[in-house]
Design a protein around this motif. Sequence first.
Motif, short mmCIF file in Angstrom:
data_model
loop_
_atom_site.label_atom_id
_atom_site.label_comp_id
_atom_site.label_asym_id
_atom_site.label_seq_id
_atom_site.Cartn_x
_atom_site.Cartn_y
_atom_site.Cartn_z
N ALA A 109 0.71 -1.07 -0.35
CA ALA A 109 0.15 -0.06 -0.71
C ALA A 109 1.19 1.33 0.02
O ALA A 109 1.80 1.16 0.77
CB ALA A 109 -0.85 -0.25 1.06
N VAL A 110 0.36 2.53 -0.22
CA VAL A 110 0.96 4.00 -0.30
C VAL A 110 0.48 4.32 0.57
O VAL A 110 -0.43 4.10 1.29
CB VAL A 110 0.88 4.24 -1.57
N ALA A 111 1.46 5.05 1.26
CA ALA A 111 0.84 5.57 2.86
C ALA A 111 1.71 7.47 2.20
O ALA A 111 2.49 7.71 2.89
CB ALA A 111 1.20 4.98 3.92
N THR A 112 0.88 8.18 2.23
CA THR A 112 1.86 9.52 1.42
C THR A 112 1.18 10.67 2.59
O THR A 112 -0.40 10.74 2.92
CB THR A 112 1.81 9.42 0.52
N SER A 113 1.65 11.82 2.86
CA SER A 113 1.17 13.22 3.66
C SER A 113 0.80 13.95 2.75
O SER A 113 -0.04 14.61 2.58
CB SER A 113 2.86 13.79 4.03
N THR A 114 0.79 13.56 1.17
CA THR A 114 -0.02 13.96 0.33
C THR A 114 -1.17 14.74 0.21
O THR A 114 -1.85 13.15 0.18
CB THR A 114 0.66 13.85 -1.11
N ARG A 115 -1.94 15.22 -0.35
CA ARG A 115 -3.30 14.88 -0.23
C ARG A 115 -3.72 14.24 -1.27
O ARG A 115 -3.44 14.45 -2.48
CB ARG A 115 -3.97 16.27 -0.46
N ALA A 153 -2.95 3.10 9.45
CA ALA A 153 -4.32 3.66 8.46
C ALA A 153 -3.94 1.77 6.87
O ALA A 153 -4.84 0.91 7.08
CB ALA A 153 -4.84 4.42 8.06
N ALA A 154 -2.53 2.14 6.52
CA ALA A 154 -2.32 1.27 5.67
C ALA A 154 -2.24 -0.51 5.84
O ALA A 154 -2.40 -0.98 5.11
CB ALA A 154 -1.24 1.81 5.12
N ALA A 155 -1.30 -0.58 7.43
CA ALA A 155 -1.70 -1.96 7.29
C ALA A 155 -3.05 -2.47 7.08
O ALA A 155 -3.26 -3.37 7.87
CB ALA A 155 -0.73 -1.98 8.86
N ALA A 156 -4.29 -1.94 8.44
CA ALA A 156 -5.38 -2.36 8.38
C ALA A 156 -6.46 -2.60 7.13
O ALA A 156 -7.35 -3.95 7.23
CB ALA A 156 -5.99 -1.36 9.56
N LEU A 157 -5.68 -1.48 6.21
CA LEU A 157 -5.94 -1.65 4.56
C LEU A 157 -6.13 -2.96 3.71
O LEU A 157 -6.96 -4.09 3.54
CB LEU A 157 -5.73 -0.39 3.57
N LEU A 158 -4.30 -3.44 4.87
CA LEU A 158 -3.66 -4.57 3.97
C LEU A 158 -4.22 -5.39 4.70
O LEU A 158 -4.45 -7.05 4.41
CB LEU A 158 -2.72 -4.44 4.04
#
Length: 219
Positions: A109-115, A153-158
Amino acid sequence: MNRSFDALLFDMDGLMLDTETLSCAATRRAGAELGIQIDDAMLMGMVGLSEARCTRYIAEYLANEELAAQLQQTSRAGYRRMLEHEEIPLKPGIVELLDWAENQGIPRAVATSTRRAVADVKLARSGLARYFRHTIAGDEVARTKPEPDIYLAAAALLGAAPERCIVLEDSPYGMQAGVAAGSRVLLVPDLIAPLETQRAQALAVCGDLHQALTLLRSL
């Protein structure tokens, strides 16, 4: 094959995309338009932060909230034009790493600070969107990096435990977020060289993504 990790969590800017230099250039151009002196220390202080955190940082740095808002508005508009009309360069080795992860069936997954709106443009125009079914953007969590929310949140998505995830990051703020989430962090520095204390916290510090791939293959 038994691996020591279940999933890979990727930062975007500075890690997969060579966009931090574009962002710095946009800020310098905006500063020139507004008559604001932009120095390297100011630019480096923003690497890895969300847009909102950058605005607060600039306001404190310039001791002027109104000027900070003007600078951000002008620089973000210029940056968005660059993203929409110029090539978005990839970091060397990212395609090989993602091809390997895809071929191995490793969740990622991507976890980025960007909007979200800007992140989607970057991933689509760079050609990396096809590698990711799951992405989390900076405006989709309560607290952005260096807080751990985005990686949790990214880990939870996966459906993966954070401690069974490896975070790939380029910035100290991103590394702090990954460590705080309980993940192991593979650091691939971009603009900012890590301190010795940060090196000690990392699973490893790699010179580029080719080295990162070699390490991941061995885990």
